[in-house]
Design an enzyme around this catalytic site. Structure first.
Site, PDB file in Angstrom:
ATOM      1  N   HIS A 237      -8.492 -12.386  -2.519  1.00  0.00           N
ATOM      2  CA  HIS A 237      -9.271 -11.585  -3.522  1.00  0.00           C
ATOM      3  C   HIS A 237      -8.141 -11.263  -4.757  1.00  0.00           C
ATOM      4  O   HIS A 237      -8.671 -11.399  -6.059  1.00  0.00           O
ATOM      5  CB  HIS A 237      -9.660 -10.480  -2.977  1.00  0.00           C
ATOM      6  CG  HIS A 237     -10.919 -10.604  -1.645  1.00  0.00           C
ATOM      7  ND1 HIS A 237     -11.660 -11.496  -1.833  1.00  0.00           N
ATOM      8  CD2 HIS A 237     -10.867  -9.929  -0.538  1.00  0.00           C
ATOM      9  CE1 HIS A 237     -12.280 -11.709  -0.595  1.00  0.00           C
ATOM     10  NE2 HIS A 237     -11.669 -10.617   0.240  1.00  0.00           N
ATOM     11  N   LYS A 337      -5.879  -0.147   3.419  1.00  0.00           N
ATOM     12  CA  LYS A 337      -7.228   0.525   4.241  1.00  0.00           C
ATOM     13  C   LYS A 337      -6.484   1.861   4.118  1.00  0.00           C
ATOM     14  O   LYS A 337      -5.507   2.337   4.094  1.00  0.00           O
ATOM     15  CB  LYS A 337      -6.947  -0.182   5.325  1.00  0.00           C
ATOM     16  CG  LYS A 337      -7.539  -1.612   5.583  1.00  0.00           C
ATOM     17  CD  LYS A 337      -7.964  -2.040   6.832  1.00  0.00           C
ATOM     18  CE  LYS A 337      -8.725  -3.403   6.829  1.00  0.00           C
ATOM     19  NZ  LYS A 337     -10.089  -3.279   6.067  1.00  0.00           N
TER      20      LYS A 337
END
Ligand code: NAP
Length: 486
Positions: A237, A337
């Site tokens: 990504h 995260k």
């Protein structure tokens, strides 16, 4: 809306999370829009012994959950007519006979095999399709990430899939490229003259790309612990977004014209190797903290994570592109995260004015910025300085907002809707070519090798923060700051 050619879409992993949450709702929307011919079929495939009714009930429940008020029972009926299920264990060759029977006599249709399964099943699935002669010249195969865990394993997958399907039939998905805002970024760059003279060194001070998640590893701990943020997010990504920003204007809208330009960027990335990695790449791992006001455990306490795991849940990198356009312009990439917010954005900061005759805000707030936000909302804003109302010439930053949903007042497509329709149409523009994938791994592998060589353990950060302090220092050393720290 253009009617799609009649197709048979086979979803391997048709009972899994991705199929239920994204792929099937995406196809439901295409049916809603009247784009799918009545003769088209969507076939879910997995190992479960399910009847068609069982499967329909599962898909309906999932569509109701994910579409909420937009779920329409009348549209559902039309969608359900096209939907069926077939039991296949991808590792059992005879299991493909049932699928072959379903597809018999439909050889003229476009065939799309979406492999929404673990990558170790890609080769057995392709072999099964080939042995049962299901891979027609009209077929496409769609591969979900992760496409390997390093350059060698990725080459092996590509080799196996490539022995059955030609490159023109292989659609490697990076769903970030399907986002409406990424399309709009392309339109902004290549549909206007305004930005092109500014899109270069001397005008752009630096670029930041952030893909931040507020969630932890959830139920993917086993997979995640073997992968880590560098391979799970940066290799695909973030590098793809960097390519879209940094590539030269393609000569045509031909898929390979754009993919050629993206490949040139990947090949122009200054390699990060050896000790340089320690200076320009930050690894992090979250410890206990809070998410949305509630206490959460640290990564090492997550279920299925080994208590001594050294897997990174955060990465920040300083990347340089060795080209005339970008020499000397740093690109800072960051993903993690359990960060403070779910936020994905690209921020292009422009150089300051050479001389100011007016009173200005402090430098951090005085610079023009183009902010391309991909999550949670999709929009593009350009920060400029304007006169503050009242006496005197005091300048203040204001946002020129390119809010497409307000301007066009139509629902925009979810990334998977766009990508699935592109698969059926056979348009490869938004899919990664094999050489791109290889170049991305070639750049990524030495970073991980250096971390191993120098035993670089991840730096801990509190869940709910913006990552380790070292990530702020990485960009701070160059005199800049992440946008959330301005
Ligand atoms: P998942 O929920 O674990 O689903 C896996 C699917 O594969 C299930 O339908 C499972 O059904 C099927 N399956 C497992 N073994 C099989 C076999 N031997 N033969 C045939 N089918 C088999 O996984 P997921 O989250 O949907 O993800 C699928 C793939 O996409 C993974 O590689 C994942 O990394 C990738 N991906 C997922 C997401 C996401 O948002 N979920 C995003 C990006 C990429 P049975 O067990 O009944 O066979």
């Amino acid at each position: 809306m253009q009617l799609l050619p009649t197709f048979d879409l086979v979803l391997f992993g048709g009972t899994g999370d991705l199929a239920m949450r994204k792929l099937l709702p995406a196809m439901y929307w295409r049916v809603t829009c009247g784009q799918v011919t009545p003769e088209s079929r969507i076939i879910g495939a997995a190992r479960g012994e399910l009847t068609r009714e069982d499967y329909l009930a599962q898909v309906r429940a999932s569509c109701e959950t994910h579409l909420g008020e937009e779920f329409d029972p009348k549209v559902w009926d039309g969608f359900a007519e096209r939907l069926s299920y077939t039991k296949i264990d991808a590792t059992v060759e005879e299991d493909f006979a049932g699928l072959a029977a379903k597809l018999k006599g439909r050889e003229d249709n476009v065939r799309a095999f979406f492999l929404s399964t673990a990558p170790d099943l890609f080769a057995p699935i392709c072999d099964g399709l080939a042995r049962h002669k299901l891979a027609t010249s009209n077929s496409r195969v769609v591969l979900e990430k992760p496409l390997g865990h390093d350059r060698a394993s990725s080459a092996e997958i590509n080799e196996r899939v490539g022995s059955i399907f030609e490159e023109r039939q292989i659609f490697r998905i990076d769903h970030y490229l399907g986002k409406e805002t990424v399309q709009n970024l392309l339109a902004l760059r290549f549909g206007n003259t305004l930005f092109e003279p500014l899109w270069r060194r001397g005008r752009v001070q630096h670029v930041q790309i952030t893909v931040a998640e507020d969630l932890g590893v959830e139920r993917r701990a086993d997979f995640y612990d073997r992968t880590g943020a560098l391979r799970d997010m940066v290799q695909n990504h973030l590098l793809q977004l960097l390519c879209i920003i940094a590539m030269e204007p393609p000569a045509t809208s031909d898929p390979d014209a754009m993919r050629d330009e993206k490949l040139k960027v990947l090949r122009a990335l200054r390699p990060l190797v050896g000790r340089d990695v320690l200076a320009k790449a930050v690894r992090g791992q979250y410890k206990a903290g809070a998410a949305k006001g509630l206490p959460v455990v640290g990564y090492l306490q997550e279920k299925d994570v080994p208590p001594d795991s050294a897997t990174e849940t955060f990465v920040a990198l300083k990347v340089e592109v060795n080209s005339w356009r970008w020499a000397g312009v740093p690109f800072y990439l960051r993903t993690g995260k359990r960060l403070q917010e779910r936020q994905s954005e690209i921020v292009m900061t422009f150089e300051d004015v050479p001389h100011s005759i007016y009173e200005r805000p402090d430098e951090a707030h005085a610079l023009n910025r183009l902010v391309i936000q991909l999550q949670p909302e999709e929009n593009i804003t350009l920060t400029v300085l304007a006169k503050s109302p009242g006496e005197g010439m005091r300048l203040k930053p204001v946002n020129l907002s390119l809010d497409f949903s307000q301007t066009f007042k139509t629902r925009s497509l979810d990334a998977y809707e766009r990508l699935l329709t592109d698969v059926i149409k056979g348009n490869l523009t938004l899919f990664m070519r094999r050489d791109e994938l290889d170049a991305a791994w070639q750049w990524i592998d030495p970073i991980r090798e250096a971390w191993q060589q120098y035993d670089e353990r991840p730096k801990s950060y509190t869940a709910g923060s913006w990552g380790p302090a070292a990530a702020s220092s990485l960009i701070g050393r160059d005199g800049f700051a992440w946008r959330n720290e301005l």
